[in-house]
Design a protein around this motif. Structure first.
Motif, mmCIF file in Angstrom:
data_model
loop_
_atom_site.group_PDB
_atom_site.id
_atom_site.type_symbol
_atom_site.label_atom_id
_atom_site.label_comp_id
_atom_site.label_asym_id
_atom_site.label_seq_id
_atom_site.Cartn_x
_atom_site.Cartn_y
_atom_site.Cartn_z
ATOM 1 N N PHE A 147 11.002 14.280 67.853
ATOM 2 C CA PHE A 147 10.348 15.581 68.022
ATOM 3 C C PHE A 147 11.324 16.696 68.361
ATOM 4 C CE2 PHE A 147 7.068 12.428 68.834
ATOM 5 C CZ PHE A 147 6.075 12.878 67.972
ATOM 6 N N ALA A 148 12.462 16.359 68.986
ATOM 7 C CA ALA A 148 13.421 17.395 69.393
ATOM 8 C C ALA A 148 14.833 16.815 69.356
ATOM 9 C CB ALA A 148 13.092 17.871 70.811
ATOM 10 N N GLU A 149 15.807 17.648 68.873
ATOM 11 C CA GLU A 149 17.196 17.137 68.819
ATOM 12 C C GLU A 149 17.722 16.882 70.226
ATOM 13 O OE1 GLU A 149 19.153 20.520 67.004
ATOM 14 O OE2 GLU A 149 17.333 20.608 65.777
ATOM 15 N N ASN A 150 17.338 17.734 71.148
ATOM 16 C CA ASN A 150 17.796 17.598 72.537
ATOM 17 C C ASN A 150 16.863 18.411 73.442
ATOM 18 O OD1 ASN A 150 18.529 20.290 72.130
ATOM 19 N ND2 ASN A 150 20.539 19.674 71.363
ATOM 20 N N ARG A 151 17.139 18.381 74.738
ATOM 21 C CA ARG A 151 16.278 19.104 75.675
ATOM 22 C C ARG A 151 16.268 20.608 75.410
ATOM 23 N NH1 ARG A 151 13.993 17.133 80.347
ATOM 24 N NH2 ARG A 151 12.386 17.357 78.795
ATOM 25 N N GLN A 152 17.444 21.086 74.968
ATOM 26 C CA GLN A 152 17.557 22.510 74.641
ATOM 27 C C GLN A 152 16.495 22.903 73.608
ATOM 28 O OE1 GLN A 152 19.509 24.249 76.353
ATOM 29 N NE2 GLN A 152 19.224 26.206 75.288
ATOM 30 N N ALA A 153 16.283 22.014 72.623
ATOM 31 C CA ALA A 153 15.286 22.296 71.581
ATOM 32 C C ALA A 153 13.896 22.430 72.209
ATOM 33 C CB ALA A 153 15.294 21.191 70.537
ATOM 34 N N GLY A 154 13.650 21.664 73.270
ATOM 35 C CA GLY A 154 12.375 21.763 73.976
ATOM 36 C C GLY A 154 12.231 23.136 74.637
ATOM 37 N N PHE A 155 13.318 23.591 75.286
ATOM 38 C CA PHE A 155 13.275 24.917 75.922
ATOM 39 C C PHE A 155 13.035 26.001 74.876
ATOM 40 C CE2 PHE A 155 16.411 23.044 79.211
ATOM 41 C CZ PHE A 155 15.372 22.654 80.035
ATOM 42 N N ALA A 213 6.635 19.289 74.454
ATOM 43 C CA ALA A 213 6.127 18.251 75.366
ATOM 44 C C ALA A 213 6.880 16.939 75.214
ATOM 45 C CB ALA A 213 4.636 18.031 75.123
ATOM 46 N N LEU A 214 7.473 16.716 74.041
ATOM 47 C CA LEU A 214 8.154 15.430 73.811
ATOM 48 C C LEU A 214 9.636 15.652 73.527
ATOM 49 C CD1 LEU A 214 5.320 13.822 71.683
ATOM 50 C CD2 LEU A 214 5.902 13.302 74.046
ATOM 51 N N ALA A 215 10.236 16.563 74.316
ATOM 52 C CA ALA A 215 11.630 16.954 74.062
ATOM 53 C C ALA A 215 12.619 15.816 74.281
ATOM 54 C CB ALA A 215 11.997 18.149 74.935
ATOM 55 N N ASP A 216 12.205 14.740 74.937
ATOM 56 C CA ASP A 216 13.122 13.609 75.144
ATOM 57 C C ASP A 216 13.088 12.623 73.983
ATOM 58 O OD1 ASP A 216 14.367 14.120 77.634
ATOM 59 O OD2 ASP A 216 12.430 13.784 78.603
ATOM 60 N N ASP A 217 12.186 12.852 73.034
ATOM 61 C CA ASP A 217 12.073 11.921 71.914
ATOM 62 C C ASP A 217 12.757 12.534 70.693
ATOM 63 O OD1 ASP A 217 11.213 10.431 69.675
ATOM 64 O OD2 ASP A 217 9.480 9.707 70.808
ATOM 65 N N PRO A 218 13.807 11.866 70.176
ATOM 66 C CA PRO A 218 14.553 12.449 69.050
ATOM 67 C C PRO A 218 13.706 12.688 67.808
ATOM 68 C CG PRO A 218 15.425 10.267 69.661
ATOM 69 C CD PRO A 218 14.360 10.606 70.651
ATOM 70 N N ASP A 254 16.323 20.670 85.873
ATOM 71 C CA ASP A 254 16.761 21.960 86.415
ATOM 72 C C ASP A 254 16.756 22.939 85.252
ATOM 73 O OD1 ASP A 254 17.401 20.797 88.911
ATOM 74 O OD2 ASP A 254 19.266 20.045 88.048
ATOM 75 N N PHE A 255 15.922 23.939 85.316
ATOM 76 C CA PHE A 255 15.902 24.922 84.227
ATOM 77 C C PHE A 255 17.101 25.852 84.372
ATOM 78 C CE2 PHE A 255 11.745 23.319 83.819
ATOM 79 C CZ PHE A 255 11.299 23.657 82.550
#
Ligand code: HEM
Length: 419
Positions: free
Chosen positions: A179-187, A172-177, A74-75
């Motif tokens: 590449f991203a600290e959390n989903r927020q980092a993906g956004f 693209a890999l926001a669920d992998d620590p 959910d965005f």
């Protein structure tokens, strides 16, 4: 209703070693549609396994909208409003208008013009690694061609490659620590990629040059010229759509060839098989695990009552391995008839959002797999591959391999024909 208290499929643990195709096969055999609980606002979603139902969902945008995006997430509201201005979140009639602006750049004619540049790029990518006899295939090979091609098409300057590639990975890999600290980092990465695209547009306006960017900036939609921000959104879509998917497919191809040296030998002995090998890789290693749509009204699908607002999740790899369409579906076999494979897999989705870059994707794979077959011999694993943590993208984050550089290594079969 086929209620399930837990997550029968879209669970990180179940994807730890890649898409669990055997499990998908069991679920497809037991359920036409299956309700799966999730942690998001609707509390769950419908999993769709059958080819006919997947087609029905993807080809009926009035009933199953893209307005909430292709991911389960959910965005947050302000972000959703912004995302809806981008191609993948649009529905008709806006979608048709915006999509038509970029289609020409990815048609066959454009591919024919781009192919020599791509062949030269593929050769130079392999020139870099072949003399070493080993490499980390994902970063050093698989990622390079699709990224450099789309950057060339969009006129991204070479000095920005690393930055744009990093943002794409985070998004693209926001669920992998890793590449991203959390989903927020993906956004956030998604926003930064769009900002980068917006500034690329401004730099093209200041110093015009020949690229798709320039063409888009001279185009109109909804009765007005595209703004720099409109371009930034296209940029985000094209970079994300064009790079992660292809790199995962190429790395998957290398892994399957290592696991089945007899298939690689077949390919090296007959390069006319490259085209059917590409389709088999796309069938067997489909990188996009699922596509979500959102029901616009109460309705029936596959004998289930689907409520308005429900999330409907098409499992793309399910038809790809359905024994009703493919004999020995769990065997990787590059000799399968190409047209049959293309007709029955759903790797590129379907309906109005059907992959816009399909010709580009096929050409990327054709060029690189052909070049590898000619020059990279006896590939083997140096370590077990490391899978990226995701239930949406199936792919390795690391694939360390060794090989014998060609042409003409000892005991190396030589190709007979050119593609
Ligand atoms: C193996 C490679 C690829 C695979 C498996 C793949 C898969 C897909 C899938 C499943 C969709 C549908 C998304 C949806 O329905 O919401 C899609 C859309 C899209 N793809 Fe690809 N893709 C690949 C390569 C590419 C390339 C190379 C490009 C561009 C250069 C590209 C650009 C796009 C764009 C822009 C969309 C959005 C189209 C729309 O919303 O109308 N893709 N892709």
């Amino acid at each position: 209703m086929a209620q399930c208290p837990s997550k029968p499929l879209l669970d990180f643990e179940k994807f730890a070693a890649g898409t669990p195709h055997a499990l998908i096969g069991q679920l497809r055999g037991a359920h036409r549609l299956l309700w799966e609980d999730d942690e998001f606002a609707t509390g769950g979603h419908w999993l769709v396994f059958q080819q006919a139902d997947i087609d029905q969902v993807l080809q009926s945008p009035a009933l199953f909208s893209s307005n909430f995006g292709p991911l389960l997430d959910d965005f947050p509201e302000p972000l959703l409003v912004e995302q809806r201005e981008s191609l993948t979140f649009m529905d008709r009639p806006r979608h048709r208008q915006y999509r038509s602006l970029v289609e020409t750049a990815f048609r066959q004619t454009a591919m024919r013009q781009r192919e020599p540049m791509m062949r030269a790029l593929a050769a130079s990518i392999l020139d870099e690694v072949l003399p070493r006899g080993e490499c980390e295939f994902v970063q050093e090979v698989a990622m390079q061609l699709p990224t450099r091609v789309i950057f060339a098409v969009l006129g991204v300057p070479a000095e920005d490659f690393g930055r744009v590639a990093d943002l794409t990975n985070t998004l693209a890999l926001a669920d992998d620590p890793e590449f991203a600290e959390n989903r927020q980092a993906g956004f956030i990465a998604s926003g930064l990629l769009m900002d980068y695209g917006t500034s690329l547009a401004a730099s093209h306006r200041a110093a015009p040059r020949d690229s798709l960017t320039m063409t888009l900036l001279g185009s109109q939609a909804e009765g007005r010229m595209l703004s720099d921000l409109d371009f930034g959104r296209f940029f985000n879509n094209l970079i994300v759509g064009g790079t992660e998917t292809t790199r995962n497919t190429l790395a998957g191809a290398m892994y399957e060839f290592i696991r089945r040296p007899e298939q690689y030998a077949l390919l090296q002995n007959d390069l006319a098989l490259v085209a059917s090998a590409v389709e088999e890789v796309l069938r067997f290693r489909n990188p996009v695990v699922y596509l979500r749509r959102t029901a616009t009204q109460d309705q029936d699908l596959g004998g289930q009552r689907i409520a308005r607002g429900a999330k409907v999740v098409c499992v793309l790899g399910s038809p790809n391995r359905d024994p009703r369409f493919f004999e020995r579906p769990d065997e990787f076999d590059i000799r399968r008839p190409l047209e049959h494979t293309r007709r029955h897999y759903r790797t590129f989705g379907g309906g109005p959002h059907f992959c816009l870059g399909i010709q580009q994707a096929r050409l990327n794979l054709t060029v690189m797999i052909g070049e590898m077959a000619r020059r990279l011999h006896q590939p083997r694993l140096l370590a077990e591959p490391r899978q990226a943590r995701s239930t949406f993208m199936d792919g390795f984050k690391e694939l360390r391999i060794a090989f014998t550089p060609g042409p003409g290594g000892p005991g190396t079969p030589q190709p007979r024909t050119s593609p």
